[in-house]
Structure formats: structure tokens, C-alpha cells
Design an enzyme around this catalytic site. Structure first.
Site, PDB file in Angstrom:
ATOM      1  N   THR A 162       0.869  -1.178   0.000  1.00 42.23           N
ATOM      2  CA  THR A 162       0.000   0.000   0.000  1.00 42.23           C
ATOM      3  C   THR A 162       0.906   1.229   0.000  1.00 42.23           C
ATOM      4  O   THR A 162       1.715   1.395   0.912  1.00 42.23           O
ATOM      5  CB  THR A 162      -0.904  -0.008   1.246  1.00 42.23           C
ATOM      6  OG1 THR A 162      -1.619  -1.240   1.243  1.00 42.23           O
ATOM      7  CG2 THR A 162      -1.887   1.150   1.237  1.00 42.23           C
TER       8      THR A 162
ATOM      9  N   LEU B  22      -6.196  -8.284   1.013  1.00 42.32           N
ATOM     10  CA  LEU B  22      -6.417  -9.398   1.939  1.00 42.32           C
ATOM     11  C   LEU B  22      -6.633  -8.942   3.379  1.00 42.32           C
ATOM     12  O   LEU B  22      -6.069  -7.953   3.841  1.00 42.32           O
ATOM     13  CB  LEU B  22      -5.282 -10.423   1.864  1.00 42.32           C
ATOM     14  CG  LEU B  22      -3.852 -10.081   2.255  1.00 42.32           C
ATOM     15  CD1 LEU B  22      -3.645 -10.125   3.750  1.00 42.32           C
ATOM     16  CD2 LEU B  22      -2.923 -11.064   1.593  1.00 42.32           C
TER      17      LEU B  22
ATOM     18  N   ASN C 122      -9.796   1.056   2.221  1.00 44.10           N
ATOM     19  CA  ASN C 122      -9.553   1.007   3.664  1.00 44.10           C
ATOM     20  C   ASN C 122     -10.144   2.216   4.379  1.00 44.10           C
ATOM     21  O   ASN C 122     -10.633   2.105   5.503  1.00 44.10           O
ATOM     22  CB  ASN C 122      -8.057   0.869   3.953  1.00 44.10           C
ATOM     23  CG  ASN C 122      -7.614  -0.588   3.831  1.00 44.10           C
ATOM     24  OD1 ASN C 122      -8.437  -1.478   3.633  1.00 44.10           O
ATOM     25  ND2 ASN C 122      -6.318  -0.831   3.931  1.00 44.10           N
TER      26      ASN C 122
ATOM     27  N   PHE D 195     -19.266  -4.448   8.643  1.00 44.50           N
ATOM     28  CA  PHE D 195     -18.465  -3.343   9.174  1.00 44.50           C
ATOM     29  C   PHE D 195     -19.304  -2.311   9.920  1.00 44.50           C
ATOM     30  O   PHE D 195     -19.004  -1.134   9.937  1.00 44.50           O
ATOM     31  CB  PHE D 195     -17.591  -2.705   8.080  1.00 44.50           C
ATOM     32  CG  PHE D 195     -16.288  -3.450   7.956  1.00 44.50           C
ATOM     33  CD1 PHE D 195     -16.273  -4.741   7.449  1.00 44.50           C
ATOM     34  CD2 PHE D 195     -15.093  -2.897   8.401  1.00 44.50           C
ATOM     35  CE1 PHE D 195     -15.093  -5.475   7.385  1.00 44.50           C
ATOM     36  CE2 PHE D 195     -13.901  -3.618   8.337  1.00 44.50           C
ATOM     37  CZ  PHE D 195     -13.918  -4.907   7.831  1.00 44.50           C
TER      38      PHE D 195
ATOM     39  N   ALA E 294     -20.206  -1.971  16.298  1.00 45.25           N
ATOM     40  CA  ALA E 294     -19.645  -0.976  17.216  1.00 45.25           C
ATOM     41  C   ALA E 294     -18.869  -1.693  18.309  1.00 45.25           C
ATOM     42  O   ALA E 294     -19.151  -2.846  18.635  1.00 45.25           O
ATOM     43  CB  ALA E 294     -20.767  -0.153  17.816  1.00 45.25           C
ATOM     44  N   GLY E 295     -17.883  -1.016  18.866  1.00 44.38           N
ATOM     45  CA  GLY E 295     -17.092  -1.627  19.933  1.00 44.38           C
ATOM     46  C   GLY E 295     -15.904  -0.761  20.271  1.00 44.38           C
ATOM     47  O   GLY E 295     -16.005   0.477  20.240  1.00 44.38           O
TER      48      GLY E 295
ATOM     49  N   GLY F  25      -8.190  -1.638  14.674  1.00 45.75           N
ATOM     50  CA  GLY F  25      -6.743  -1.593  14.877  1.00 45.75           C
ATOM     51  C   GLY F  25      -6.084  -2.358  13.757  1.00 45.75           C
ATOM     52  O   GLY F  25      -6.645  -2.490  12.669  1.00 45.75           O
TER      53      GLY F  25
ATOM     54  N   CYS G 179      -3.142  -2.153   9.076  1.00 44.45           N
ATOM     55  CA  CYS G 179      -3.555  -1.482   7.836  1.00 44.45           C
ATOM     56  C   CYS G 179      -4.443  -0.270   8.066  1.00 44.45           C
ATOM     57  O   CYS G 179      -4.041   0.863   7.773  1.00 44.45           O
ATOM     58  CB  CYS G 179      -4.266  -2.472   6.921  1.00 44.45           C
ATOM     59  SG  CYS G 179      -3.153  -3.701   6.265  1.00 44.45           S
TER      60      CYS G 179
ATOM     61  N   LYS H 277      -7.843  -8.438  16.282  1.00 42.93           N
ATOM     62  CA  LYS H 277      -9.110  -9.067  15.894  1.00 42.93           C
ATOM     63  C   LYS H 277      -8.929 -10.579  16.031  1.00 42.93           C
ATOM     64  O   LYS H 277      -7.792 -11.066  16.142  1.00 42.93           O
ATOM     65  CB  LYS H 277      -9.500  -8.667  14.472  1.00 42.93           C
ATOM     66  CG  LYS H 277      -8.627  -9.259  13.376  1.00 42.93           C
ATOM     67  CD  LYS H 277      -9.249  -8.920  12.030  1.00 42.93           C
ATOM     68  CE  LYS H 277      -8.619  -9.716  10.916  1.00 42.93           C
ATOM     69  NZ  LYS H 277      -9.165  -9.410   9.625  1.00 42.93           N
TER      70      LYS H 277
HETATM   71  C1  UDX Z   1      -8.128  -4.602   6.448  1.00 46.24           C
HETATM   72  C2  UDX Z   1      -9.031  -4.629   5.220  1.00 46.24           C
HETATM   73  O1  UDX Z   1     -10.277  -5.254   5.575  1.00 46.24           O
HETATM   74  C3  UDX Z   1      -8.363  -5.395   4.080  1.00 46.24           C
HETATM   75  O2  UDX Z   1      -9.179  -5.368   2.923  1.00 46.24           O
HETATM   76  C4  UDX Z   1      -7.021  -4.729   3.796  1.00 46.24           C
HETATM   77  O3  UDX Z   1      -6.337  -5.430   2.766  1.00 46.24           O
HETATM   78  C5  UDX Z   1      -6.161  -4.692   5.049  1.00 46.24           C
HETATM   79  O4  UDX Z   1      -6.873  -4.029   6.098  1.00 46.24           O
HETATM   80  P1  UDX Z   1      -7.503  -6.327   8.388  1.00 46.24           P
HETATM   81  O5  UDX Z   1      -6.562  -5.296   8.923  1.00 46.24           O
HETATM   82  O6  UDX Z   1      -7.046  -7.740   8.295  1.00 46.24           O
HETATM   83  O7  UDX Z   1      -7.966  -5.939   6.893  1.00 46.24           O
HETATM   84  O8  UDX Z   1      -8.774  -6.294   9.324  1.00 46.24           O
HETATM   85  P2  UDX Z   1     -10.343  -6.039   9.193  1.00 46.24           P
HETATM   86  O9  UDX Z   1     -11.060  -7.315   9.170  1.00 46.24           O
HETATM   87  O10 UDX Z   1     -10.655  -5.052   8.139  1.00 46.24           O
HETATM   88  O11 UDX Z   1     -10.619  -5.389  10.616  1.00 46.24           O
HETATM   89  C6  UDX Z   1      -9.919  -4.191  10.993  1.00 46.24           C
HETATM   90  C7  UDX Z   1     -10.301  -3.771  12.390  1.00 46.24           C
HETATM   91  O12 UDX Z   1     -11.637  -3.291  12.404  1.00 46.24           O
HETATM   92  C8  UDX Z   1     -10.231  -4.870  13.439  1.00 46.24           C
HETATM   93  O13 UDX Z   1      -9.645  -4.330  14.607  1.00 46.24           O
HETATM   94  C9  UDX Z   1     -11.693  -5.217  13.686  1.00 46.24           C
HETATM   95  O14 UDX Z   1     -11.910  -5.706  14.978  1.00 46.24           O
HETATM   96  C10 UDX Z   1     -12.350  -3.867  13.471  1.00 46.24           C
HETATM   97  N1  UDX Z   1     -13.777  -3.919  13.090  1.00 46.24           N
HETATM   98  C11 UDX Z   1     -14.133  -4.520  11.925  1.00 46.24           C
HETATM   99  C12 UDX Z   1     -14.723  -3.324  13.891  1.00 46.24           C
HETATM  100  O15 UDX Z   1     -14.412  -2.753  14.951  1.00 46.24           O
HETATM  101  N2  UDX Z   1     -16.041  -3.351  13.497  1.00 46.24           N
HETATM  102  C13 UDX Z   1     -16.436  -3.947  12.347  1.00 46.24           C
HETATM  103  O16 UDX Z   1     -17.637  -3.923  12.066  1.00 46.24           O
HETATM  104  C14 UDX Z   1     -15.456  -4.549  11.535  1.00 46.24           C
END
Ligand code: UDX
Length: 474
Positions: free
Chosen positions: A153, A182, A245, A286, A289-290, A294, A297, A360
């Protein structure tokens, strides 16, 4: 919820990867993957799974040794078997010597682009170092029609700079930008069956078409699943990744901002999100809430995007991302404040069990983890904190040896006066309130991921608090 509840065993559809592998539309291509971190290592193993001859390069000797033995250096469901198969069957090898990429037709570049120590912008020093040594090898061992395919990125404008750089070194290679989308925990699945593939091609039409055709050959096993393959210019391909993102981060912060409103009014954010999600234009994903987002990315990508917009003189276009970031930080701070409030102001010497350390579930990644933020804050304020996580504890011990840990939720919760669920592993969401209640000192839980059923926990005598969740009958 569907995303959250997938078990580790179900994450990799082996049949799917096998199908992808058995599509011998073209012969194997000799390729390299430069940078074998999360993205690069999974990409290298996936390309070998497609039947290509792959060499992965990294500067980290220990990482290369582990990968060469077929041992994953990080946790990712399904990755170990792909890695082992590629290494055992001789299609995949790893090296620290850039000279070993000589003769490859395609060089994927997947090195890290972390946030700079000073400021928001991306640190491109790893990318530039990798390119310097790659171009030296390519200059000495020219391969007609070779491609340099960027997957990291990067700030918009990087691909054009690298293409110019090739020219200035006399390397007749075409640069392509092919962003990676990913998700950790689904990395293999997202690489072998992505929902779209994007090629950012150069202005030079002939070079672009040749690059497109060669990449189609490389991805034949992936493209045979019929997903969209979009061809764009460099800038668009670079921006797609950060825009995606930013959108995801905005969606999470949106629902977290609404959670603040819910807290102020007595509404319930989980029911509200459910109702919103039924509108197809919004969709349910997505909107959980919480304690916020983190990982390696989302947080750094929105900051790098803002920094780049500033350099381009269009910073106003992205000032909303500042707010997205601020809302996100507030949620983790709010979780700390909830713990303080629970103890009447001070957490000092109070025993708190924290369920989850990774950013996560299905990941051992601690980067910018909200759970870790809460844990370190409470430790800093003198609380007697015990953290547990199904797989992230080795990383936690290495970086934060002063934080107490326990091997599982039950052990972590012994004598706890407060339990905080901060990463929604199924190990935790499936806990029995009564059983856990028998080991704690006080039945009090803060559900930082809104992943538990309040009625069930309250029925077992727990005081339950979610993030933006109401305690009403409806
Ligand atoms: C993300 C993008 O989804 C992916 O497409 C990109 O290539 C890299 O960044 P990733 O970092 O693996 O992927 O995590 P993701 O599943 O997107 O979750 C990111 C954070 O958001 C996590 O901390 C997760 O707990 C949080 N999250 C996700 C929420 O708090 N609420 C949601 O509804 C979804």
C-alpha cells in the site's frame, strides 16, 4: 456476525485452492516475491499453490529460515499447509539473497510501508531499499518483458516514480500496481479467490497490454473463478486500496459515533445497526460498534492517505478522516473510562481479566490493537491485569513482559473483579456465564465488542455493559 463466527477449520476451503491450482491454462511462470511479511509470504505461498515457480526474498534471516523449513512466522489459518506444500513440492523457496531472483519474469513487491515515526506519512524506506537491490539484479540479468508488480500500500504517485526509476537505471521492466485487499484471518482465501483484481498499468499502451497479458497468465487460476479484473491507470490502482480502507474505517467509526449517541440516549447500537444493515445501500458488514479498529492497515493507511492529500494540496478532501481516527481512538479510551467508572474512579489494585490481545480474532497481530491499548492503560494505572488470548500471548510476552497473562479465559478470570472482552474470539463469545461466574470475585463484564448476549449474562447474575448498548427489554 457471520464474519466473526467462522471457525478456524472452516476458513480455508481446500477444495477451492485445489481448483485454483488445477487450472493449467498456461505453464508455470518463474516469479519472485520481495518482502515476506504478512502480505508477501501469503502471496508467495499462494502463487506456488497456483503452480508457479516462486522465490521469496526477505532481509530477515530468521524469518527466511523459518519459511524455508515450512514454518509460518505468524498465525494465519490455512497458510501453514500451503507453505509446506509449496516448499515440499519444490515450487517455493525463500532466500535473503536478492541475486536469487535473477531470471524471474515477474517480481512482486510486498514490503511493508509502515507509518513514519515522525508524522502520518508512509515510510517508503523498505520499498526503496528493495527496489535498489532488485534493479541492480535486473540490470545484470535482463529478462525481456519482465514486470515489477507492486502490491504494497503506497502513496499515490509511487508507481510512476518506480517506472521512471527503472528507466534511469536502464532496466527495461514494466511497473504494474496490483493492490492487495487481503484481510488477516482470511488471507489465503482472499488471495486465491479475491472479490476483485486490479491492474494499474502504465500510459505506454503496448507495454501495458503486454504486462496485462503476462499478469493474466500468472493469475489464470485465480481469474478462472470469474471475479472482476479491472484495468486502470497507476493512480487509480494506488488510490483504490487506500480508498477501500478509508471507507471501511469510516463505516466502523460511523457506527461507533452512533454508539456514543446511543450511550447518551438509551438507544441500542446493535439493534440500530441491524436495522440499518437491512437497507441494501448500507449493508450489515463493518457496522459492529465496539472498541474500534486496529491492526497493521486501517489506522496507518488512513493517516498516510491524509498526509498524501496534504502533499497534493487537497488536504480538505480528507479532513473527515481525522474525525474517523479521533472517533476510533475515543472508543478505546472510553473502554478504559468504563473500567474506572466501574471501580468508582480508580482501578488501582483492582483485578481485571482481559479477554483478547490481538486486534481481531483469528490473528496474532498486536499492531495498534485496541485490546492491548486498554490492557497497557489499566496496567499503567496500577490495576492488577491478567490478559489471555488464544494465540497472541507469545508476541505479548516478547513485547510486554511485565503484563501478566493466563493460558485461557477461566484461568484469567480467577478472582477478577471485572472481566473485559476486547477481542471476539469464539473461545470467549462461547463462554458459559455461570461457569465463568464460579471463578470470578465479582460478576461484572464489559463487552468491548458487543459480542455477547446481555440477557443471558444478566440472567446469570452478571452486571453487563456493552459499547452503546441499552439495558432495556426491547
Ligand atoms: C483490512 C481490510 O479489511 C483489508 O481489505 C485490507 O487489505 C487490510 O486491512 P484487516 O486489517 O485484516 O484488513 O482487518 P479487518 O477485518 O478489516 O478489521 C480491521 C479492524 O476493524 C479490526 O480491529 C476489527 O476488529 C475492526 N472492526 C471490523 C470493527 O471494529 N467493526 C467492524 O464492524 C469490523
Amino acid at each position: 456476525m457471520a464474519e466473526r463466527s467462522r471457525g478456524v477449520g472452516g476458513l480455508v476451503d481446500r477444495a477451492m485452492s485445489r481448483r485454483a491450482c488445477r487450472t493449467p491454462i498456461f505453464g508455470p511462470v518463474k516469479l519472485s516475491v520481495i518482502g515476506c511479511g504478512y502480505l508477501g509470504a501469503v502471496h508467495a505461498a499462494s502463487m506456488a499453490e497456483l503452480g508457479h515457480e516462486v522465490v521469496g526474498v526477505d532481509v530477515d534471516v530468521d524469518r527466511v529460515e523459518r519459511l524455508s523449513r515450512g514454518e509460518p512466522p505468524f498465525y494465519e489459518p490455512g497458510f501453514a499447509e500451503l507453505l509446506r506444500r509449496g516448499v515440499d513440492e519444490g515450487r517455493l523457496r525463500f532466500t535473503t539473497d536478492m541475486g536469487d531472483v535473477a531470471g524471474a519474469r515477474v517480481h512482486f513487491v510486498g514490503v511493508g510501508t509502515p507509518q513514519r515515526e515522525s508524522g502520518y506519512a508512509a515510510d517508503l524506506s523498505h520499498l526503496d531499499a528493495a527496489m535498489t537491490s532488485l534493479l541492480a539484479v535486473m540490470a545484470d540479468h535482463p529478462v525481456p518483458g519482465a514486470l515489477v508488480v507492486g502490491k504494497s500500500t503506497v502513496p499515490v504517485g509511487t508507481a510512476a516514480r518506480l517506472q521512471e526509476w527503472c528507466g534511469s537505471e536502464g532496466v527495461a521492466a514494466t511497473v504494474v500496481w496490483n493492490p492487495e485487499f487481503l484481510r488477516e484471518g482470511f488471507a489465503v482465501q482472499d488471495t486465491l479467490t479475491p472479490d476483485r483484481v486490479v491492474y494499474g498499468l502504465p500510459e505506454d499502451r503496448a507495454a501495458g497490454e503486454a504486462a496485462r497479458d503476462l499478469l493474466d497468465e500468472v493469475y489464470a487460476g485465480v481469474l478462472s473463478h470469474g471475479m472482476p479484473r479491472l484495468v486502470t491507470n497507476y493512480q487509480t490502482a494506488e488510490l483504490v486500496k487506500v480508498a477501500a480502507n478509508s471507507f471501511l474505517a469510516t463505516k466502523i467509526s460511523f457506527i461507533n459515533a452512533i454508539a456514543e449517541l446511543c450511550e447518551a440516549t438509551g438507544a441500542d447500537v446493535t439493534r440500530l445497526a441491524e436495522a440499518l444493515g437491512h437497507d441494501e445501500r448500507i449493508g450489515p458488514k463493518f457496522l459492529r460498534a465496539g472498541v474500534g479498529f486496529g491492526g497493521g492497515c486501517l489506522p496507518k493507511d488512513i493517516r498516510a492517505f491524509m498526509a498524501r492529500a496534504g502533499e497534493l494540496g487537497v488536504d480538505q478532501a480528507l479532513t473527515f478522516l481525522r474525525e474517523v481516527d479521533a472517533i476510533n481512538q475515543r472508543r478505546r479510551q472510553h473502554a478504559v473510562a468504563m473500567a474506572e467508572r466501574h471501580f468508582g474512579g480508580s482501578v488501582r489494585d483492582r483485578r481485571v481479566a482481559i479477554l483478547g490481545a490481538a486486534f481481531k480474532p483469528d490473528s496474532d497481530d498486536l499492531r495498534d490493537s485496541p485490546a492491548l491499548y486498554v490492557a497497557t492503560r489499566l496496567v499503567g494505572q496500577g490495576a492488577d491485569v491478567v490478559v489471555t488470548d488464544p494465540i497472541a500471548l507469545p508476541g505479548l510476552h516478547a513485547r510486554y513482559p511485565h503484563i501478566q497473562t493466563a493460558p485461557n479465559a477461566r484461568a484469567a478470570c480467577v478472582d477478577a473483579e471485572l472481566v473485559m472482552l476486547l477481542t471476539e474470539w469464539t473461545d470467549f463469545t462461547g463462554l458459559e456465564p455461570d461457569q465463568l461466574g464460579s471463578v470470578v470475585k465479582e460478576r461484572a463484564i464489559i463487552d468491548g465488542r458487543n459480542a455477547l448476549d446481555p440477557a443471558r449474562w444478566e440472567a446469570a447474575g452478571w452486571s453487563y455493559r456493552g459499547m452503546g448498548r441499552a439495558s432495556t427489554t426491547w
